[in-house]
Design a protein around this motif. Structure first.
Motif, PDB file in Angstrom:
ATOM      1  N   ALA A  57       0.845  -1.185   0.000  1.00 29.24           N
ATOM      2  CA  ALA A  57       0.000   0.000   0.000  1.00 29.24           C
ATOM      3  C   ALA A  57       0.883   1.238   0.000  1.00 29.24           C
ATOM      4  N   ALA A  58       0.291   2.361  -0.370  1.00 24.74           N
ATOM      5  CA  ALA A  58       1.011   3.631  -0.377  1.00 24.74           C
ATOM      6  C   ALA A  58       0.013   4.754  -0.135  1.00 24.74           C
ATOM      7  N   GLY A  59       0.525   5.856   0.396  1.00 26.12           N
ATOM      8  CA  GLY A  59      -0.344   7.001   0.656  1.00 26.12           C
ATOM      9  C   GLY A  59       0.431   8.301   0.591  1.00 26.12           C
ATOM     10  N   LEU A  60      -0.242   9.347   0.156  1.00 33.88           N
ATOM     11  CA  LEU A  60       0.328  10.696   0.124  1.00 33.88           C
ATOM     12  C   LEU A  60      -0.536  11.575   1.010  1.00 33.88           C
ATOM     13  N   SER A  61       0.092  12.199   1.999  1.00 28.98           N
ATOM     14  CA  SER A  61      -0.654  13.011   2.957  1.00 28.98           C
ATOM     15  C   SER A  61      -0.055  14.396   3.054  1.00 28.98           C
ATOM     16  N   ARG A  62      -0.906  15.347   3.374  1.00 25.96           N
ATOM     17  CA  ARG A  62      -0.515  16.759   3.475  1.00 25.96           C
ATOM     18  C   ARG A  62      -0.532  17.183   4.933  1.00 25.96           C
ATOM     19  N   TYR A  63       0.535  17.856   5.377  1.00 23.30           N
ATOM     20  CA  TYR A  63       0.564  18.418   6.723  1.00 23.30           C
ATOM     21  C   TYR A  63      -0.286  19.681   6.739  1.00 23.30           C
ATOM     22  N   GLU A  64      -1.331  19.681   7.562  1.00 24.61           N
ATOM     23  CA  GLU A  64      -2.240  20.819   7.634  1.00 24.61           C
ATOM     24  C   GLU A  64      -1.738  21.831   8.664  1.00 24.61           C
ATOM     25  N   THR A  65      -2.258  23.046   8.566  1.00 19.90           N
ATOM     26  CA  THR A  65      -1.824  24.104   9.474  1.00 19.90           C
ATOM     27  C   THR A  65      -2.458  23.991  10.860  1.00 19.90           C
ATOM     28  N   ASP A  66      -3.449  23.112  11.010  1.00 21.48           N
ATOM     29  CA  ASP A  66      -4.132  22.985  12.299  1.00 21.48           C
ATOM     30  C   ASP A  66      -3.654  21.792  13.115  1.00 21.48           C
TER      31      ASP A  66
END
Length: 407
Positions: free
Chosen positions: A64-73
């Motif tokens: 499996a693989a995933g791309l995640s974004r670091y949010e400002t909150d």
């Protein structure tokens, strides 16, 4: 048994690793080309991110693989995913950025990191990872324009941890896809800007139409009624005076009708009040040539989509009547596969050119601002077909990137 040498004098056993490395490099380059080709086709960022995850997972031979974004909150949000058994974390899934996950390790160190076992690790995010079947994972930072954008993670669902060179290979691939992510981000921001411009223009149109209707139109109608009353009360012997009043009333009525037509062109009241189908029926009735209208849409659509579809039909009917010398027009409006398809066909002279006037260019800009596309087929002597495809789902990718520059 002796070592076999190739003609160039390099032992065969030393050439094997080089061949493996070259094969891996070729695979990575091929994966990058596939991502680049998708972007060249104008794919939405969400689609690009899905392909990035798919290519990364397959390159590393992960489960499996995933791309995640670091949010400002203080949260981390999924922007793409892939798994041999289906996407484990749908786009938009959010978790608190806490210890016990690869995302936290990468965030803290700005370097690749790994967790070889999630057994016994507490927290909602590690629990979700275990529930998805992940036993171990490796992640690498995604740095866009000098800032930590997010993390690309691959996971194993077996007891065997990911190979020791996974960090290096994943980091090398991340460097390749950073360009794709930066381009997707820029494109999404451009689309969001264009969509805001269109929305602002439509709001201005509505305000002008309302002001015309409630102001100048009502005043003209009121003046006409007063003059009609004055004409009716004038003595019969003042025939010339009554005739003058009648001409003035007719002039005011003509001006009011013209102003009403202008207001309808600025922003259709029927569209705001009843939706797309009633508004298109009004257009068809007012057209100076026969119009066959086939609308296969149930319920209301997002307002920007309805407005864009209305103006496409309006422009098509106008061009058919004024320039194409058509005898009939066929309008088809159909919603399928979460996309609104609008086609306006006439039997006129053909030869229409989208670069020949501002109307079609404006429609193209409007459609593209909504993530859609417009097409024009107009062979000489073969009639004209004007079509548009407009997505009718929420443009999540625009919402995702609306605040990127703030971080």
């Amino acid at each position: 048994m002796g070592i076999i040498h190739k003609p160039d004098g390099i032992p065969a056993e030393r050439q094997v690793p080089n061949r493996v490395q070259l094969g891996r490099l070729a695979e990575e380059r091929a994966a990058l080309r596939r991502v680049a080709a998708l972007m060249a086709q104008g794919a939405a960022p969400a689609e690009v991110f899905e392909v990035v995850c798919t290519e990364a997972g397959r390159l590393i031979s992960a489960d499996a693989a995933g791309l995640s974004r670091y949010e400002t909150d203080g949260m981390i949000a999924s922007r793409g995913g892939w798994s041999k058994t289906g996407c484990d974390f749908p786009v938009g899934t959010r978790f608190a950025l806490v210890g016990g996950t690869v995302a936290w390790l990468v965030f803290e160190s700005r370097r690749p990191g790994r967790i070889d076992s999630y057994a016994g690790v507490c927290g909602s995010a590690p629990t979700a990872v275990r529930d998805a079947g992940w036993r171990s994972s490796v992640g690498t930072p995604i740095v866009v324009e000098g800032r930590l954008w997010g993390v690309l993670v691959v996971g194993s669902k077996t007891e065997q941890p990911l190979p020791l060179d996974t960090e290096r290979r994943l980091a090398e691939f991340a460097e390749l896809v950073t360009v794709a992510i930066a381009s997707a981000e820029t494109r999404a921001e451009l689309d969001a800007s264009r969509a805001r411009i269109v929305a602002t223009a439509d709001a201005t149109r509505r305000r002008i139409e309302r002001d015309l209707h409630d102001g100048a139109q009502q005043q003209l109608v009121s003046l006409a009624l007063e003059l009609r009353a004055a004409q009716a009360s004038a003595p019969p012997e003042l025939r010339e005076h009554r005739a003058d009043l009648s001409r003035v009333v007719e002039g005011l009525t003509s001006v009011a009708d013209g102003l009403r037509e202008i207001a309808l062109g600025i922003h259709p009241t029927a569209l705001a009040e009843g939706g797309l189908e009633p508004a298109l029926k009004t257009l068809a009735r007012r057209a100076p040539l026969p119009v066959q209208l086939d609308v296969r849409v149930r319920g209301r659509l997002p307002e920007p989509v309805e407005v864009a579809a209305y103006y496409v039909v309006s422009e098509g009917l106008t061009n058919a009547a004024k320039h194409a010398r058509a005898s009939a027009v066929q309008v088809t409006v159909e919603a399928r596969n979460r996309t609104l398809h609008v086609t306006v066909r006439d039997d006129g002279l053909g030869g229409a050119d989208s670069a020949g006037g501002s109307g079609l260019l404006g429609l193209k800009d409007r459609a593209e601002a909504l993530g859609g596309k417009i097409s024009l087929r107009s062979p000489h002597g073969g009639g004209t077909s004007l079509g548009v495809e407009l997505p009718i789902v929420d443009r999540e990718s625009l919402e995702v990137f609306a605040h990127l520059r703030a971080s």
